[in-house]
Design a protein around this motif. Structure first.
Motif, mmCIF file in Angstrom:
data_model
loop_
_atom_site.group_PDB
_atom_site.id
_atom_site.type_symbol
_atom_site.label_atom_id
_atom_site.label_comp_id
_atom_site.label_asym_id
_atom_site.label_seq_id
_atom_site.Cartn_x
_atom_site.Cartn_y
_atom_site.Cartn_z
ATOM 1 N N ASP A 248 -7.753 -0.781 -7.199
ATOM 2 C CA ASP A 248 -8.365 0.179 -6.279
ATOM 3 C C ASP A 248 -9.886 -0.009 -6.327
ATOM 4 O O ASP A 248 -10.397 -0.867 -7.044
ATOM 5 N N LYS A 249 -10.594 0.812 -5.562
ATOM 6 C CA LYS A 249 -12.050 0.627 -5.443
ATOM 7 C C LYS A 249 -12.766 0.840 -6.782
ATOM 8 O O LYS A 249 -13.855 0.339 -7.005
ATOM 9 N N ASP A 250 -12.117 1.606 -7.698
ATOM 10 C CA ASP A 250 -12.739 1.837 -9.013
ATOM 11 C C ASP A 250 -12.374 0.760 -10.022
ATOM 12 O O ASP A 250 -12.743 0.838 -11.190
ATOM 13 N N GLY A 251 -11.580 -0.212 -9.589
ATOM 14 C CA GLY A 251 -11.240 -1.309 -10.493
ATOM 15 C C GLY A 251 -9.960 -1.087 -11.278
ATOM 16 O O GLY A 251 -9.605 -1.892 -12.151
ATOM 17 N N LYS A 252 -9.221 -0.009 -10.987
ATOM 18 C CA LYS A 252 -7.966 0.221 -11.715
ATOM 19 C C LYS A 252 -6.898 -0.760 -11.233
ATOM 20 O O LYS A 252 -6.709 -0.938 -10.026
ATOM 21 N N CYS B 159 -8.084 -4.069 -3.437
ATOM 22 C CA CYS B 159 -8.810 -5.324 -3.604
ATOM 23 C C CYS B 159 -7.843 -6.273 -4.313
ATOM 24 O O CYS B 159 -7.417 -6.003 -5.448
ATOM 25 N N ILE B 160 -7.442 -7.330 -3.620
ATOM 26 C CA ILE B 160 -6.336 -8.131 -4.150
ATOM 27 C C ILE B 160 -6.783 -9.527 -4.600
ATOM 28 O O ILE B 160 -7.794 -10.051 -4.155
ATOM 29 N N ARG B 161 -5.990 -10.104 -5.504
ATOM 30 C CA ARG B 161 -6.105 -11.539 -5.821
ATOM 31 C C ARG B 161 -4.755 -12.158 -5.438
ATOM 32 O O ARG B 161 -3.701 -11.592 -5.747
ATOM 33 N N TYR B 162 -4.815 -13.281 -4.794
ATOM 34 C CA TYR B 162 -3.595 -13.955 -4.313
ATOM 35 C C TYR B 162 -3.905 -15.435 -4.292
ATOM 36 O O TYR B 162 -5.032 -15.838 -4.010
ATOM 37 N N TYR B 163 -2.916 -16.266 -4.604
ATOM 38 C CA TYR B 163 -3.136 -17.702 -4.422
ATOM 39 C C TYR B 163 -1.818 -18.362 -4.053
ATOM 40 O O TYR B 163 -0.733 -17.831 -4.324
ATOM 41 N N GLY B 164 -1.912 -19.535 -3.466
ATOM 42 C CA GLY B 164 -0.716 -20.310 -3.144
ATOM 43 C C GLY B 164 -0.978 -21.209 -1.967
ATOM 44 O O GLY B 164 -2.129 -21.526 -1.637
ATOM 45 N N LEU B 165 0.123 -21.627 -1.340
ATOM 46 C CA LEU B 165 0.041 -22.347 -0.071
ATOM 47 C C LEU B 165 0.479 -21.342 0.994
ATOM 48 O O LEU B 165 0.929 -20.243 0.659
ATOM 49 N N ASN B 166 0.407 -21.719 2.277
ATOM 50 C CA ASN B 166 0.853 -20.777 3.294
ATOM 51 C C ASN B 166 2.360 -20.503 3.169
ATOM 52 O O ASN B 166 3.151 -21.421 2.977
ATOM 53 N N ALA C 3 0.848 -1.208 0.000
ATOM 54 C CA ALA C 3 0.000 0.000 0.000
ATOM 55 C C ALA C 3 0.879 1.253 0.000
ATOM 56 O O ALA C 3 0.616 2.206 -0.736
ATOM 57 N N ARG C 4 1.958 1.239 0.782
ATOM 58 C CA ARG C 4 2.861 2.407 0.810
ATOM 59 C C ARG C 4 3.517 2.585 -0.556
ATOM 60 O O ARG C 4 3.641 3.695 -1.068
ATOM 61 N N ILE C 5 3.958 1.465 -1.162
ATOM 62 C CA ILE C 5 4.626 1.542 -2.464
ATOM 63 C C ILE C 5 3.681 2.153 -3.511
ATOM 64 O O ILE C 5 4.077 2.998 -4.311
ATOM 65 N N LEU C 6 2.422 1.720 -3.492
ATOM 66 C CA LEU C 6 1.480 2.141 -4.538
ATOM 67 C C LEU C 6 0.753 3.444 -4.202
ATOM 68 O O LEU C 6 -0.035 3.938 -5.000
ATOM 69 N N GLY C 7 1.013 3.972 -2.994
ATOM 70 C CA GLY C 7 0.419 5.259 -2.633
ATOM 71 C C GLY C 7 -0.995 5.175 -2.083
ATOM 72 O O GLY C 7 -1.729 6.160 -2.088
ATOM 73 N N PHE C 8 -1.401 3.996 -1.586
ATOM 74 C CA PHE C 8 -2.709 3.891 -0.928
ATOM 75 C C PHE C 8 -2.556 4.306 0.540
ATOM 76 O O PHE C 8 -1.507 4.079 1.136
ATOM 77 N N LYS C 9 -3.641 4.858 1.110
ATOM 78 C CA LYS C 9 -3.577 5.241 2.528
ATOM 79 C C LYS C 9 -3.526 4.015 3.411
ATOM 80 O O LYS C 9 -2.915 4.024 4.473
ATOM 81 N N SER C 10 -4.215 2.953 2.971
ATOM 82 C CA SER C 10 -4.252 1.735 3.781
ATOM 83 C C SER C 10 -4.416 0.542 2.858
ATOM 84 O O SER C 10 -4.923 0.664 1.738
#
Ligand code: NAD
Ligand code: G6P
Ligand code: MN
Length: 442
Positions: free
Chosen positions: A209-213, A192-199, A180-187
Protein backbone atom coordinates in the motif's frame (compact mmCIF):
# COMPACT_ATOMS: atom_id res chain seq x y z
CA UNK A 1 -3.75 22.53 -22.88
CA UNK A 2 -2.48 20.87 -26.06
CA UNK A 3 -5.02 18.67 -27.81
CA UNK A 4 -3.92 15.36 -29.30
CA UNK A 5 -4.73 13.37 -32.40
CA UNK A 6 -5.17 9.59 -32.20
CA UNK A 7 -5.48 6.83 -34.77
CA UNK A 8 -6.80 3.41 -33.78
CA UNK A 9 -5.17 0.81 -36.06
CA UNK A 10 -7.33 -2.27 -36.35
CA UNK A 11 -10.39 -0.01 -36.24
CA UNK A 12 -12.72 -2.95 -36.95
CA UNK A 13 -11.79 -4.63 -33.66
CA UNK A 14 -14.53 -5.46 -31.19
CA UNK A 15 -12.52 -3.43 -28.65
CA UNK A 16 -12.66 -0.16 -30.64
CA UNK A 17 -16.01 1.30 -29.44
CA UNK A 18 -15.19 0.66 -25.78
CA UNK A 19 -11.74 2.22 -26.19
CA UNK A 20 -13.38 5.28 -27.75
CA UNK A 21 -15.77 5.53 -24.80
CA UNK A 22 -12.78 5.35 -22.50
CA UNK A 23 -10.97 8.10 -24.42
CA UNK A 24 -14.10 10.28 -24.32
CA UNK A 25 -14.38 9.73 -20.58
CA UNK A 26 -10.83 10.99 -20.02
CA UNK A 27 -10.76 14.16 -22.12
CA UNK A 28 -9.93 16.22 -19.03
CA UNK A 29 -6.55 14.52 -18.68
CA UNK A 30 -5.94 13.67 -22.35
CA UNK A 31 -7.67 16.34 -24.50
CA UNK A 32 -8.30 15.23 -28.08
CA UNK A 33 -8.74 17.14 -31.32
CA UNK A 34 -9.02 14.14 -33.63
CA UNK A 35 -9.85 10.43 -33.52
CA UNK A 36 -9.35 8.28 -36.61
CA UNK A 37 -10.10 4.63 -37.26
CA UNK A 38 -7.84 2.73 -39.63
CA UNK A 39 -8.28 -0.83 -40.84
CA UNK A 40 -7.27 -2.69 -43.98
CA UNK A 41 -10.73 -4.31 -44.11
CA UNK A 42 -13.36 -1.67 -44.83
CA UNK A 43 -16.30 -4.01 -44.46
CA UNK A 44 -15.23 -5.09 -41.00
CA UNK A 45 -14.47 -1.54 -39.87
CA UNK A 46 -17.91 -0.46 -41.09
CA UNK A 47 -19.50 -2.59 -38.37
CA UNK A 48 -18.32 -0.02 -35.81
CA UNK A 49 -17.39 3.12 -37.79
CA UNK A 50 -20.74 4.94 -37.84
CA UNK A 51 -21.54 4.15 -34.20
CA UNK A 52 -18.12 5.50 -33.18
CA UNK A 53 -18.85 8.70 -35.10
CA UNK A 54 -22.13 9.10 -33.20
CA UNK A 55 -20.47 8.40 -29.82
CA UNK A 56 -17.87 11.09 -30.51
CA UNK A 57 -20.30 13.70 -31.94
CA UNK A 58 -22.61 13.35 -28.95
CA UNK A 59 -19.78 13.73 -26.44
CA UNK A 60 -17.68 16.44 -28.11
CA UNK A 61 -18.57 17.65 -31.62
CA UNK A 62 -15.28 19.60 -31.85
CA UNK A 63 -13.33 16.35 -32.16
CA UNK A 64 -12.66 15.55 -35.81
CA UNK A 65 -13.43 12.01 -36.85
CA UNK A 66 -12.70 9.85 -39.84
CA UNK A 67 -12.77 6.11 -40.52
CA UNK A 68 -10.49 5.15 -43.38
CA UNK A 69 -8.59 2.36 -45.09
CA UNK A 70 -6.08 4.82 -46.55
CA UNK A 71 -2.83 4.72 -44.53
CA UNK A 72 -1.89 8.27 -45.53
CA UNK A 73 -5.18 9.73 -44.28
CA UNK A 74 -4.99 7.59 -41.15
CA UNK A 75 -1.40 8.26 -40.19
CA UNK A 76 -0.96 11.91 -41.16
CA UNK A 77 -0.90 14.36 -38.23
CA UNK A 78 -1.26 11.92 -35.35
CA UNK A 79 0.35 11.96 -31.89
CA UNK A 80 -0.59 8.44 -30.82
CA UNK A 81 -1.27 5.22 -32.67
CA UNK A 82 -3.30 2.73 -30.64
CA UNK A 83 -2.57 -0.52 -32.46
CA UNK A 84 -4.69 -3.63 -31.96
CA UNK A 85 -4.64 -5.44 -35.27
CA UNK A 86 -5.41 -9.13 -35.68
CA UNK A 87 -3.87 -10.39 -38.91
CA UNK A 88 -6.18 -13.10 -40.22
CA UNK A 89 -8.97 -12.01 -37.88
CA UNK A 90 -10.99 -14.36 -35.72
CA UNK A 91 -11.30 -16.97 -38.49
CA UNK A 92 -7.56 -17.58 -38.21
CA UNK A 93 -7.65 -17.47 -34.40
CA UNK A 94 -10.10 -20.32 -34.62
CA UNK A 95 -7.57 -22.40 -36.60
CA UNK A 96 -4.71 -21.42 -34.27
CA UNK A 97 -6.75 -23.00 -31.50
CA UNK A 98 -8.24 -25.97 -33.35
CA UNK A 99 -5.26 -27.36 -35.29
CA UNK A 100 -3.20 -28.23 -32.17
CA UNK A 101 -6.33 -29.67 -30.54
CA UNK A 102 -6.51 -32.24 -33.36
CA UNK A 103 -3.38 -33.68 -31.77
CA UNK A 104 -4.59 -33.32 -28.19
CA UNK A 105 -2.57 -30.12 -27.66
CA UNK A 106 -3.95 -26.87 -26.30
CA UNK A 107 -3.82 -24.18 -29.02
CA UNK A 108 -3.65 -20.95 -26.99
CA UNK A 109 -3.52 -17.93 -29.25
CA UNK A 110 -0.63 -16.05 -27.60
CA UNK A 111 2.04 -18.24 -25.98
CA UNK A 112 0.94 -21.74 -27.00
CA UNK A 113 1.43 -23.23 -30.47
CA UNK A 114 -1.51 -21.14 -31.70
CA UNK A 115 0.42 -18.04 -30.67
CA UNK A 116 3.45 -19.20 -32.67
CA UNK A 117 1.26 -19.40 -35.81
CA UNK A 118 -0.37 -16.06 -35.02
CA UNK A 119 3.09 -14.52 -34.46
CA UNK A 120 4.26 -15.41 -37.93
CA UNK A 121 1.12 -13.69 -39.31
CA UNK A 122 1.29 -10.64 -37.04
CA UNK A 123 4.91 -9.57 -37.52
CA UNK A 124 4.55 -8.13 -41.06
CA UNK A 125 1.22 -6.45 -40.21
CA UNK A 126 2.67 -4.68 -37.20
CA UNK A 127 5.87 -3.70 -39.05
CA UNK A 128 3.75 -2.29 -41.89
CA UNK A 129 1.82 -0.10 -39.45
CA UNK A 130 5.05 1.10 -37.78
CA UNK A 131 6.33 2.07 -41.23
CA UNK A 132 3.18 4.11 -41.94
CA UNK A 133 3.60 5.90 -38.63
CA UNK A 134 7.23 6.70 -39.34
CA UNK A 135 6.41 7.93 -42.83
CA UNK A 136 3.45 10.16 -42.03
CA UNK A 137 3.90 11.10 -38.34
CA UNK A 138 7.50 10.37 -37.33
CA UNK A 139 7.10 12.00 -33.91
CA UNK A 140 4.11 9.88 -32.92
CA UNK A 141 4.18 7.06 -30.36
CA UNK A 142 2.64 3.67 -31.09
CA UNK A 143 1.02 1.99 -28.11
CA UNK A 144 0.90 -1.53 -29.40
CA UNK A 145 -1.22 -4.24 -27.87
CA UNK A 146 -1.55 -6.39 -30.98
CA UNK A 147 -0.92 -10.01 -30.03
CA UNK A 148 1.00 -12.22 -29.66
CA UNK A 149 2.64 -9.38 -27.75
CA UNK A 150 5.89 -11.15 -26.84
CA UNK A 151 6.64 -12.20 -30.42
CA UNK A 152 5.58 -8.84 -31.80
CA UNK A 153 7.79 -7.11 -29.21
CA UNK A 154 10.77 -9.30 -30.16
CA UNK A 155 10.20 -8.43 -33.83
CA UNK A 156 10.11 -4.70 -32.91
CA UNK A 157 13.36 -5.07 -30.94
CA UNK A 158 15.04 -6.80 -33.85
CA UNK A 159 13.68 -4.97 -36.89
CA UNK A 160 12.65 -1.55 -35.53
CA UNK A 161 15.03 -0.93 -32.61
CA UNK A 162 14.76 2.86 -32.81
CA UNK A 163 11.03 3.13 -33.42
CA UNK A 164 8.73 4.86 -30.98
CA UNK A 165 6.74 1.74 -30.20
CA UNK A 166 5.72 0.60 -26.71
CA UNK A 167 4.32 -2.91 -26.31
CA UNK A 168 1.75 -3.44 -23.59
CA UNK A 169 -0.84 -5.88 -22.27
CA UNK A 170 -4.02 -5.49 -20.25
CA UNK A 171 -3.86 -8.86 -18.52
CA UNK A 172 -1.98 -7.84 -15.32
CA UNK A 173 -4.30 -4.83 -15.05
CA UNK A 174 -7.39 -7.02 -15.40
CA UNK A 175 -6.08 -9.34 -12.70
CA UNK A 176 -5.12 -6.39 -10.48
CA UNK A 177 -8.73 -5.19 -10.44
CA UNK A 178 -9.57 -8.49 -8.75
CA UNK A 179 -6.45 -8.46 -6.56
CA UNK A 180 -7.52 -5.02 -5.26
CA UNK A 181 -10.98 -6.42 -4.42
CA UNK A 182 -9.42 -9.44 -2.68
CA UNK A 183 -7.11 -7.28 -0.56
CA UNK A 184 -9.74 -4.63 0.18
CA UNK A 185 -8.26 -1.73 -1.81
CA UNK A 186 -10.68 0.74 -3.41
CA UNK A 187 -8.72 0.64 -6.64
CA UNK A 188 -5.67 -1.03 -8.12
CA UNK A 189 -4.10 2.41 -8.24
CA UNK A 190 -3.72 2.27 -4.44
CA UNK A 191 -1.33 -0.68 -4.85
CA UNK A 192 2.37 -0.44 -5.64
CA UNK A 193 3.33 -3.71 -7.27
CA UNK A 194 6.43 -5.65 -8.33
CA UNK A 195 5.96 -8.07 -11.21
CA UNK A 196 8.29 -9.74 -13.67
CA UNK A 197 8.11 -12.24 -16.51
CA UNK A 198 7.37 -12.43 -20.19
CA UNK A 199 4.03 -11.38 -21.68
CA UNK A 200 1.21 -13.64 -20.39
CA UNK A 201 3.99 -15.36 -18.48
CA UNK A 202 4.82 -13.56 -15.24
CA UNK A 203 4.41 -13.26 -11.48
CA UNK A 204 3.62 -10.65 -8.82
CA UNK A 205 6.28 -10.66 -6.11
CA UNK A 206 5.12 -7.70 -4.05
CA UNK A 207 1.95 -5.69 -3.46
CA UNK A 208 2.32 -2.76 -1.10
CA UNK A 209 0.00 0.00 0.00
CA UNK A 210 1.04 3.66 -0.10
CA UNK A 211 2.58 3.34 3.40
CA UNK A 212 4.77 0.46 2.29
CA UNK A 213 2.84 -2.34 4.03
CA UNK A 214 3.34 -5.65 2.18
CA UNK A 215 0.26 -7.71 1.19
CA UNK A 216 1.74 -10.44 -1.00
CA UNK A 217 1.52 -13.15 1.71
CA UNK A 218 -2.18 -12.33 2.20
CA UNK A 219 -2.77 -12.63 -1.52
CA UNK A 220 -0.84 -15.92 -1.76
CA UNK A 221 -2.88 -17.38 1.14
CA UNK A 222 -6.11 -16.26 -0.56
CA UNK A 223 -5.17 -17.57 -4.01
CA UNK A 224 -4.13 -20.94 -2.56
CA UNK A 225 -7.67 -21.26 -1.25
CA UNK A 226 -9.81 -19.63 -3.93
CA UNK A 227 -7.70 -18.65 -6.95
CA UNK A 228 -7.80 -15.06 -8.20
CA UNK A 229 -11.41 -14.44 -7.22
CA UNK A 230 -13.39 -13.73 -4.07
CA UNK A 231 -14.94 -16.64 -2.18
CA UNK A 232 -18.44 -15.51 -3.13
CA UNK A 233 -17.73 -14.22 -6.66
CA UNK A 234 -19.85 -15.45 -9.52
CA UNK A 235 -19.31 -15.18 -13.26
CA UNK A 236 -20.90 -11.70 -13.37
CA UNK A 237 -17.63 -10.15 -12.11
CA UNK A 238 -15.82 -11.47 -15.19
CA UNK A 239 -16.09 -10.87 -18.92
CA UNK A 240 -17.75 -14.29 -19.16
CA UNK A 241 -17.83 -17.70 -17.49
CA UNK A 242 -14.65 -18.85 -19.21
CA UNK A 243 -12.71 -15.95 -17.60
CA UNK A 244 -14.26 -16.88 -14.23
CA UNK A 245 -12.99 -20.47 -14.65
CA UNK A 246 -9.57 -19.01 -15.48
CA UNK A 247 -9.58 -16.92 -12.28
CA UNK A 248 -10.41 -20.03 -10.20
CA UNK A 249 -7.68 -22.08 -11.87
CA UNK A 250 -5.04 -19.78 -10.31
CA UNK A 251 -5.52 -21.95 -7.19
CA UNK A 252 -3.87 -24.91 -8.98
CA UNK A 253 -1.15 -22.77 -10.56
CA UNK A 254 -0.01 -21.12 -7.34
CA UNK A 255 0.10 -24.50 -5.56
CA UNK A 256 3.16 -25.33 -7.70
CA UNK A 257 5.09 -22.36 -6.33
CA UNK A 258 3.37 -20.61 -3.43
CA UNK A 259 6.05 -17.92 -3.10
CA UNK A 260 4.60 -15.54 -5.69
CA UNK A 261 1.32 -14.88 -7.55
CA UNK A 262 1.12 -16.16 -11.12
CA UNK A 263 -0.52 -14.73 -14.23
CA UNK A 264 -3.53 -16.94 -14.95
CA UNK A 265 -2.19 -17.71 -18.45
CA UNK A 266 0.00 -20.38 -16.81
CA UNK A 267 -3.08 -22.59 -16.88
CA UNK A 268 -2.30 -23.28 -20.54
CA UNK A 269 1.38 -24.09 -20.08
CA UNK A 270 1.21 -26.02 -16.80
CA UNK A 271 -2.22 -27.65 -17.12
CA UNK A 272 -2.56 -28.15 -20.86
CA UNK A 273 -4.17 -31.56 -20.28
CA UNK A 274 -6.93 -30.02 -18.14
CA UNK A 275 -7.52 -27.34 -20.75
CA UNK A 276 -7.80 -29.94 -23.51
CA UNK A 277 -10.18 -32.05 -21.41
CA UNK A 278 -12.50 -29.05 -20.96
CA UNK A 279 -12.38 -27.79 -24.55
CA UNK A 280 -14.70 -28.83 -27.34
CA UNK A 281 -12.31 -29.22 -30.31
CA UNK A 282 -15.05 -27.88 -32.59
CA UNK A 283 -15.95 -24.88 -30.42
CA UNK A 284 -13.02 -22.97 -28.97
CA UNK A 285 -12.49 -19.50 -27.48
CA UNK A 286 -12.60 -17.87 -30.95
CA UNK A 287 -16.13 -19.23 -31.42
CA UNK A 288 -17.16 -17.99 -28.00
CA UNK A 289 -15.83 -14.51 -28.83
CA UNK A 290 -17.75 -14.44 -32.12
CA UNK A 291 -20.94 -15.58 -30.38
CA UNK A 292 -20.60 -13.22 -27.41
CA UNK A 293 -18.35 -10.12 -27.64
CA UNK A 294 -18.55 -9.72 -31.42
CA UNK A 295 -22.34 -10.22 -31.53
CA UNK A 296 -22.87 -7.88 -28.59
CA UNK A 297 -20.58 -5.08 -29.84
CA UNK A 298 -21.45 -5.24 -33.54
CA UNK A 299 -25.17 -5.68 -32.71
CA UNK A 300 -25.17 -2.61 -30.46
CA UNK A 301 -23.22 -0.58 -33.03
CA UNK A 302 -25.79 -1.49 -35.69
CA UNK A 303 -28.58 -0.40 -33.35
CA UNK A 304 -26.87 2.96 -32.62
CA UNK A 305 -26.40 3.51 -36.35
CA UNK A 306 -30.07 2.73 -37.01
CA UNK A 307 -31.55 4.97 -34.31
CA UNK A 308 -28.93 7.68 -34.92
CA UNK A 309 -28.07 8.18 -31.25
CA UNK A 310 -25.97 6.49 -28.58
CA UNK A 311 -27.73 8.18 -25.65
CA UNK A 312 -29.11 4.93 -24.24
CA UNK A 313 -26.25 2.66 -25.33
CA UNK A 314 -25.35 -0.53 -23.50
CA UNK A 315 -21.72 -0.22 -24.63
CA UNK A 316 -19.47 0.30 -21.64
CA UNK A 317 -16.11 1.95 -21.11
CA UNK A 318 -13.46 -0.71 -21.57
CA UNK A 319 -12.10 -0.76 -18.05
CA UNK A 320 -9.10 -2.87 -19.06
CA UNK A 321 -8.28 -0.12 -21.52
CA UNK A 322 -7.52 2.48 -18.82
CA UNK A 323 -3.82 1.68 -19.25
CA UNK A 324 -3.97 3.13 -22.75
CA UNK A 325 -4.98 6.56 -21.44
CA UNK A 326 -2.50 6.22 -18.56
CA UNK A 327 0.32 5.44 -20.97
CA UNK A 328 -0.58 8.16 -23.48
CA UNK A 329 -0.92 10.69 -20.64
CA UNK A 330 2.45 9.67 -19.20
CA UNK A 331 4.12 10.19 -22.59
CA UNK A 332 2.26 13.43 -23.32
CA UNK A 333 2.63 15.09 -19.92
CA UNK A 334 5.79 13.45 -18.54
CA UNK A 335 3.95 12.07 -15.50
CA UNK A 336 6.61 9.44 -14.65
CA UNK A 337 3.84 6.98 -13.92
CA UNK A 338 4.97 3.46 -13.08
CA UNK A 339 3.57 0.93 -15.57
CA UNK A 340 4.18 -2.66 -16.65
CA UNK A 341 5.61 -2.69 -20.17
CA UNK A 342 7.22 -5.28 -22.45
CA UNK A 343 10.80 -4.04 -22.89
CA UNK A 344 14.34 -5.34 -23.57
CA UNK A 345 15.68 -6.92 -20.37
CA UNK A 346 19.09 -5.25 -20.57
CA UNK A 347 20.09 -6.56 -17.16
CA UNK A 348 16.90 -5.65 -15.28
CA UNK A 349 16.50 -9.36 -14.45
CA UNK A 350 20.16 -9.91 -13.67
CA UNK A 351 20.32 -13.66 -14.35
CA UNK A 352 18.31 -13.57 -17.59
CA UNK A 353 19.25 -12.93 -21.23
CA UNK A 354 19.92 -9.26 -21.95
CA UNK A 355 18.12 -9.28 -25.26
CA UNK A 356 14.91 -10.96 -24.06
CA UNK A 357 11.73 -8.88 -24.14
CA UNK A 358 10.43 -8.96 -20.56
CA UNK A 359 7.34 -7.54 -18.87
CA UNK A 360 8.50 -5.43 -15.93
CA UNK A 361 7.61 -2.15 -14.20
CA UNK A 362 8.93 0.96 -15.94
CA UNK A 363 8.75 4.68 -15.26
CA UNK A 364 7.11 6.42 -18.22
CA UNK A 365 7.74 10.02 -19.26
CA UNK A 366 7.98 12.14 -22.39
CA UNK A 367 11.09 10.36 -23.70
CA UNK A 368 9.61 6.89 -23.28
CA UNK A 369 10.29 4.39 -20.53
CA UNK A 370 12.99 3.60 -17.97
CA UNK A 371 12.80 0.02 -16.66
CA UNK A 372 13.17 -0.75 -12.94
CA UNK A 373 15.61 -3.36 -11.70
CA UNK A 374 14.25 -6.80 -10.79
CA UNK A 375 17.40 -8.62 -9.65
CA UNK A 376 17.86 -12.40 -9.63
CA UNK A 377 14.94 -14.73 -10.23
CA UNK A 378 14.59 -18.35 -8.99
CA UNK A 379 15.23 -21.53 -11.01
CA UNK A 380 11.60 -22.49 -11.66
CA UNK A 381 10.60 -19.11 -13.10
CA UNK A 382 13.90 -18.75 -14.95
CA UNK A 383 13.58 -22.20 -16.51
CA UNK A 384 10.03 -21.61 -17.71
CA UNK A 385 10.91 -18.17 -19.08
CA UNK A 386 14.04 -19.38 -20.88
CA UNK A 387 12.12 -22.12 -22.65
CA UNK A 388 9.38 -19.70 -23.70
CA UNK A 389 11.59 -16.79 -24.72
CA UNK A 390 13.73 -19.03 -26.92
CA UNK A 391 10.63 -20.55 -28.46
CA UNK A 392 9.43 -17.03 -29.33
CA UNK A 393 12.83 -15.95 -30.65
CA UNK A 394 12.80 -18.99 -32.94
CA UNK A 395 9.48 -17.83 -34.42
CA UNK A 396 11.08 -14.49 -35.27
CA UNK A 397 14.10 -16.37 -36.70
CA UNK A 398 11.69 -18.42 -38.82
CA UNK A 399 10.08 -15.21 -40.09
CA UNK A 400 13.44 -13.60 -40.84
CA UNK A 401 15.04 -16.64 -42.50
CA UNK A 402 11.85 -18.21 -43.97
CA UNK A 403 13.02 -21.30 -42.15
CA UNK A 404 10.91 -24.44 -41.71
CA UNK A 405 13.46 -25.84 -39.25
CA UNK A 406 13.36 -22.79 -36.99
CA UNK A 407 9.58 -22.97 -36.87
CA UNK A 408 9.75 -26.70 -36.15
CA UNK A 409 12.21 -25.99 -33.32
CA UNK A 410 9.92 -23.25 -31.97
CA UNK A 411 6.96 -25.61 -31.82
CA UNK A 412 9.08 -28.45 -30.41
CA UNK A 413 10.31 -26.14 -27.65
CA UNK A 414 6.83 -24.86 -26.81
CA UNK A 415 5.77 -26.02 -23.36
CA UNK A 416 2.31 -27.05 -24.61
CA UNK A 417 3.70 -29.42 -27.28
CA UNK A 418 4.74 -32.90 -26.02
CA UNK A 419 7.29 -33.96 -28.67
CA UNK A 420 8.87 -33.25 -32.06
CA UNK A 421 6.54 -35.62 -33.94
CA UNK A 422 3.48 -33.74 -32.78
CA UNK A 423 5.27 -30.42 -33.41
CA UNK A 424 5.85 -31.43 -37.04
CA UNK A 425 2.23 -32.48 -37.57
CA UNK A 426 0.96 -29.22 -36.12
CA UNK A 427 3.44 -27.23 -38.21
CA UNK A 428 2.46 -28.94 -41.45
CA UNK A 429 -1.22 -28.21 -40.79
CA UNK A 430 -0.41 -24.61 -39.84
CA UNK A 431 1.50 -24.14 -43.10
CA UNK A 432 -1.50 -25.31 -45.08
CA UNK A 433 -3.89 -23.04 -43.14
CA UNK A 434 -1.64 -19.96 -43.25
CA UNK A 435 -0.77 -19.97 -46.95
CA UNK A 436 -2.22 -16.49 -47.44
CA UNK A 437 -0.25 -15.00 -44.55
CA UNK A 438 3.04 -16.77 -43.79
CA UNK A 439 6.26 -16.43 -45.74
CA UNK A 440 7.00 -19.64 -47.63
CA UNK A 441 9.09 -21.74 -45.22
CA UNK A 442 11.96 -23.69 -46.75
P1 NAD B 1 -10.56 -8.39 -34.38
O1 NAD B 1 -10.24 -9.39 -35.42
O2 NAD B 1 -11.93 -8.24 -33.89
O3 NAD B 1 -10.05 -6.96 -34.87
C1 NAD B 1 -8.79 -6.73 -35.39
C2 NAD B 1 -8.88 -5.84 -36.61
O4 NAD B 1 -7.57 -5.70 -37.16
C3 NAD B 1 -9.76 -6.39 -37.75
O5 NAD B 1 -10.77 -5.47 -38.04
C4 NAD B 1 -8.79 -6.55 -38.92
O6 NAD B 1 -9.35 -6.28 -40.17
C5 NAD B 1 -7.71 -5.55 -38.56
N1 NAD B 1 -6.43 -5.76 -39.22
C6 NAD B 1 -5.82 -6.94 -39.50
N2 NAD B 1 -4.65 -6.72 -40.13
C7 NAD B 1 -4.50 -5.38 -40.24
C8 NAD B 1 -3.48 -4.54 -40.78
N3 NAD B 1 -2.37 -5.05 -41.33
N4 NAD B 1 -3.66 -3.20 -40.73
C9 NAD B 1 -4.79 -2.67 -40.19
N5 NAD B 1 -5.78 -3.42 -39.65
C10 NAD B 1 -5.63 -4.76 -39.67
O7 NAD B 1 -9.59 -8.72 -33.15
P2 NAD B 1 -9.82 -8.50 -31.61
O8 NAD B 1 -10.17 -9.79 -30.99
O9 NAD B 1 -10.68 -7.34 -31.37
O10 NAD B 1 -8.37 -8.15 -31.14
C11 NAD B 1 -7.58 -7.14 -31.69
C12 NAD B 1 -6.15 -7.29 -31.27
O11 NAD B 1 -5.94 -6.83 -29.95
C13 NAD B 1 -5.66 -8.74 -31.26
O12 NAD B 1 -4.31 -8.76 -31.65
C14 NAD B 1 -5.80 -9.13 -29.82
O13 NAD B 1 -5.03 -10.23 -29.52
C15 NAD B 1 -5.31 -7.87 -29.19
N6 NAD B 1 -5.59 -7.65 -27.78
C16 NAD B 1 -4.52 -7.47 -27.00
C17 NAD B 1 -4.68 -7.21 -25.68
C18 NAD B 1 -3.46 -7.07 -24.84
O14 NAD B 1 -3.55 -7.08 -23.66
N7 NAD B 1 -2.25 -6.94 -25.40
C19 NAD B 1 -5.96 -7.10 -25.14
C20 NAD B 1 -7.06 -7.27 -25.98
C21 NAD B 1 -6.86 -7.54 -27.32
C1 G6P C 1 -6.51 -10.76 -22.26
C2 G6P C 1 -5.12 -10.67 -22.79
C3 G6P C 1 -5.15 -10.31 -24.25
C4 G6P C 1 -6.00 -11.29 -25.03
C5 G6P C 1 -7.37 -11.38 -24.42
C6 G6P C 1 -8.15 -12.52 -25.05
O1 G6P C 1 -7.13 -9.51 -22.25
O2 G6P C 1 -4.34 -9.72 -22.13
O3 G6P C 1 -3.85 -10.28 -24.73
O4 G6P C 1 -6.13 -10.84 -26.36
O5 G6P C 1 -7.27 -11.65 -23.05
O6 G6P C 1 -9.45 -12.46 -24.58
P1 G6P C 1 -10.65 -13.15 -25.35
O7 G6P C 1 -11.84 -12.71 -24.56
O8 G6P C 1 -10.57 -12.59 -26.75
O9 G6P C 1 -10.38 -14.61 -25.30
MN1 MN D 1 -2.40 -9.53 -23.27
Amino acid sequence: MKKFSIVIAGGGSTYTPEIILMLLDNLDRLPLRSIKLYDNDEERQNHVAKACEILIKEKDPTIQYVATTDPEVAYTDVDFVLAHIRVGKLEMRSLDEKIPLKYGVVGQETCGPGGMAYGLRSIPGVLENIEYMEKYSPNAWMLNYSNPASIVAEACRRFKPNSRVINICDMPIGMEHTIARILGFKSRKEMCIRYYGLNHFGWWTSIKDKDGKEYIQDLIAHQLKYGNCLADDDASYYTDSSWFDTAKKVKDIIAIDPTMCPNSYFQYYLFGDDMVAHTDPNYTRADQVVDTREKRVFGECARIEKVGTAKDTTLQIGIHAEFIVDLATALAFNTHERMLLIVPNNGAISNFEKDAMVEIPCIVGKDGYEPLTVGEIPHFQKGLMEQQVNCEKLVVDAYEQHSYLKMLQALTLNKCVPNANVARKILDDFIEANKAYWPELK
